[in-house]
Every structure is written in structure tokens, then in C-alpha cells.
Enzyme design. Sequence first.
Site, PDB file in Angstrom:
ATOM      1  N   SER A  21       0.828  -1.202   0.000  1.00  0.00           N
ATOM      2  CA  SER A  21       0.000   0.000   0.000  1.00  0.00           C
ATOM      3  C   SER A  21       0.865   1.256   0.000  1.00  0.00           C
ATOM      4  O   SER A  21       0.372   2.353  -0.195  1.00  0.00           O
ATOM      5  CB  SER A  21      -0.905   0.009   1.233  1.00  0.00           C
ATOM      6  OG  SER A  21      -0.126   0.006   2.417  1.00  0.00           O
ATOM      7  N   CYS A  22       2.167   1.086   0.248  1.00  0.00           N
ATOM      8  CA  CYS A  22       3.085   2.222   0.240  1.00  0.00           C
ATOM      9  C   CYS A  22       3.244   2.766  -1.177  1.00  0.00           C
ATOM     10  O   CYS A  22       2.972   2.078  -2.155  1.00  0.00           O
ATOM     11  CB  CYS A  22       4.462   1.820   0.748  1.00  0.00           C
ATOM     12  SG  CYS A  22       4.484   1.278   2.461  1.00  0.00           S
ATOM     13  N   ILE A  23       3.681   4.026  -1.255  1.00  0.00           N
ATOM     14  CA  ILE A  23       3.961   4.639  -2.544  1.00  0.00           C
ATOM     15  C   ILE A  23       5.467   4.840  -2.682  1.00  0.00           C
ATOM     16  O   ILE A  23       6.114   5.345  -1.761  1.00  0.00           O
ATOM     17  CB  ILE A  23       3.272   6.025  -2.652  1.00  0.00           C
ATOM     18  CG1 ILE A  23       1.753   5.899  -2.702  1.00  0.00           C
ATOM     19  CG2 ILE A  23       3.792   6.798  -3.859  1.00  0.00           C
ATOM     20  CD1 ILE A  23       1.172   5.593  -4.058  1.00  0.00           C
ATOM     21  N   GLY A  85       0.822   1.814  -3.944  1.00  0.00           N
ATOM     22  CA  GLY A  85      -0.551   2.167  -3.581  1.00  0.00           C
ATOM     23  C   GLY A  85      -1.556   1.071  -3.870  1.00  0.00           C
ATOM     24  O   GLY A  85      -2.711   1.330  -4.175  1.00  0.00           O
TER      25      GLY A  85
END
Lengths: 163, 197
Positions: A21-23, A85
Site C-alpha cells: 500500500s506504500c507509494i 498504492g
Amino acid sequence: MGELAVSGTSGHLLASIGLGSCIGLALLDGTRPLVGLAHIMLPNSNGDADAPAGKFADRAVPTLLEEMVAMGAIRSRLHAVLVGGAQMFSFGGTSGLDIGRRNEEATREALALAGVPVRAAATGGNKGRTVRVHVETGLVTVKEPAAPEFDLYATAAKAGRTR
Amino acid sequence: MKTSYSELQLDALRELANIGSGTAATALSSMLGIPIDVSVPSALALPLADAVDAAGPADSYVTAVLLPIFGDIDALVLLLFPPEDAAILCSLLGVEADTEVGLSALGEIGNILGSAYVGALGTMTGLELEPRPPETVTDMVGAIVSTVLATGAEATDVALMLDSDLIVEGTECSLSFMLVPSRDGVGELLSRLGLAG
């Protein structure tokens, strides 16, 4: 995670391995071998100034911009590439919202506020990604599970136009 | 924001994990008909980036079963099955790995283990804990663990991970078990054990 880095060393490679989910936010100058990469974990710092600068989208964008400019990047030439993301689990967590999408939205907002255009993105979906940014060529590659690594973005920078 | 825990508190949390994973091992053992050994669990309070590293090489692939826990505290139980171990478990159950049935079997193992684990925690602490249906995902360790931490630990820089390994006797198969409580959840667990603050 929550870290950011800038490199102007030809031959170097900045990478964020296993973005969920990190960018992974890459900033590129485009005319010289100078790139930055932030591993953004959450959308908003809510004023938490003690957190690592790269952790929150609202702080990571200005901090990475400043560090790029300090290394000699021309602010008006900087542009961004976004990777990550993803929604890894349909379960949304305590907030009840898709954190990957919130991360992307917050990052895009912060970039718009800073006047930095987004030139390419590999975001959303439900698969993890690894992003690699090649300093010398400005090439941004993405690797997803069960698929070959692909070139997401290549800047116009030529190796010969350095220095 | 409380970001450190005393040795005594970590010991107590380790003991919780020990009893939880012991109960889970018994459940798995009766499912497979094979004795299961439990390693001494570790209770690690780590900066988020280190917590991801602690789970294994970020780019290695695992099948993960995630069990969200709601109730008096919110937490996430995460089980990680490396591919070889997933294959062994599937063959013990007589199903083929890397198929829909195989994944579903791993999800069910995760469900049974996670529910046994959470049930033991609830009994010990007197907390109402309700597991939700599991989700099974195969992806990079880094992507899975960082997403779990971002989801479960939104307002903290330190993740508390209670990590135990279950070893299926007579095989090389082990699986790793992680409990990631929300920040408030850790405080509540500790206060139930009489070790708040």
C-alpha cells in the site's frame, strides 16, 4: 519504509523493494543524472514532526523536493513517477478505507501543491511492486509478481549530457 | 506516544504469544495428525522499517493469511507460509499447492491457527476478541508486511510483533506467526496483565 534518498552518482540505483500500500515516489530532473526516491507509508502526518520525513505523503514531497534542489536539481524541471498504492487486502483496517488509494491521493495532492507534474504511474490493483530508479539514465522500472520487470518511464536525459 | 516497552512488559507479551501459539500448534496437530513443535516466541518492538526486514527478505514470495481481529482491542494476525512450506503443508493435507484448492487449504489452516491463538489470548486476558474471515494473498514479503503495518499501526513509528514459529515434526516445514496489535491494543493487553505504563 518511511525513508527517502537522493543520488546524483552515475551507476547508482535507488530502489524500494516490496511496495504494497506504500507509494514509491520518484523525482527526476530529466536533464542531469539526479534522482530521488521516497518510500511513503501513510497519507498525513497530522503535524507529527518527529516521524521520519519520508513516512507521510504531506511531508515526504516537500522534503524530497528540497533535497533534490540542494543537490542541484532545477525545481521547474522536476517531475514525478508514482509506483505502489495497491490494495493488498480487501480488509480496510481501522480507518475502514483503502490505505493504498489514500496514499496515492495524498501524494498527488502534495505534488500538485508543489507544482510537480506526474509523468507516469503504476498504482492501484492488488499486487505488490518493486521500483528501481537508475540514476544515470533516469529509467524507472517496475517488477510485479509473476511478471517480468518492465520500463515504466524513461527521461530524455542522455548519459552524454551529464555534468 | 509510547514507543518503548520494558523488559518485563516484553516478557509478559512473549508469554502471551507462547500460550497463544501453543494452543494454535495443538489445533494444527490435531488437524494434520502430526506433532507440532513451537519455538520460543520473540516479542519485538521495532521501528517500522526494521519490522519489515525482520519478517524476511522483502522481495521473497510468501503466501500470507491475514486475520483481522476486532473487539476490545484491534489487532492483525498474520501467518506467513514460504513456498516450500506451503507445498509441504498442502501435501500433508492431500491437496496441490499453487492451486485454488491449495490456497483455500492454507487459508483454512490460517483460520484455525489464528482463531485458536486469538481464543487463547482472549481467555487469558478476559478481552472479547473476534476474528474476521481470513484473507489469503501470495506476494512479496515486504509488500504484505508493510501493508499490514501501515493498516494496523497507523499512528506509530514502532511496531510490536509477537513472532512464533511452528515446526511440523519430521519435516523442514515451519510457519511464522505474527500478532500486530494496534497501538491502543498493546496498552490494553498490558493493562489486563497488570503491567500498564
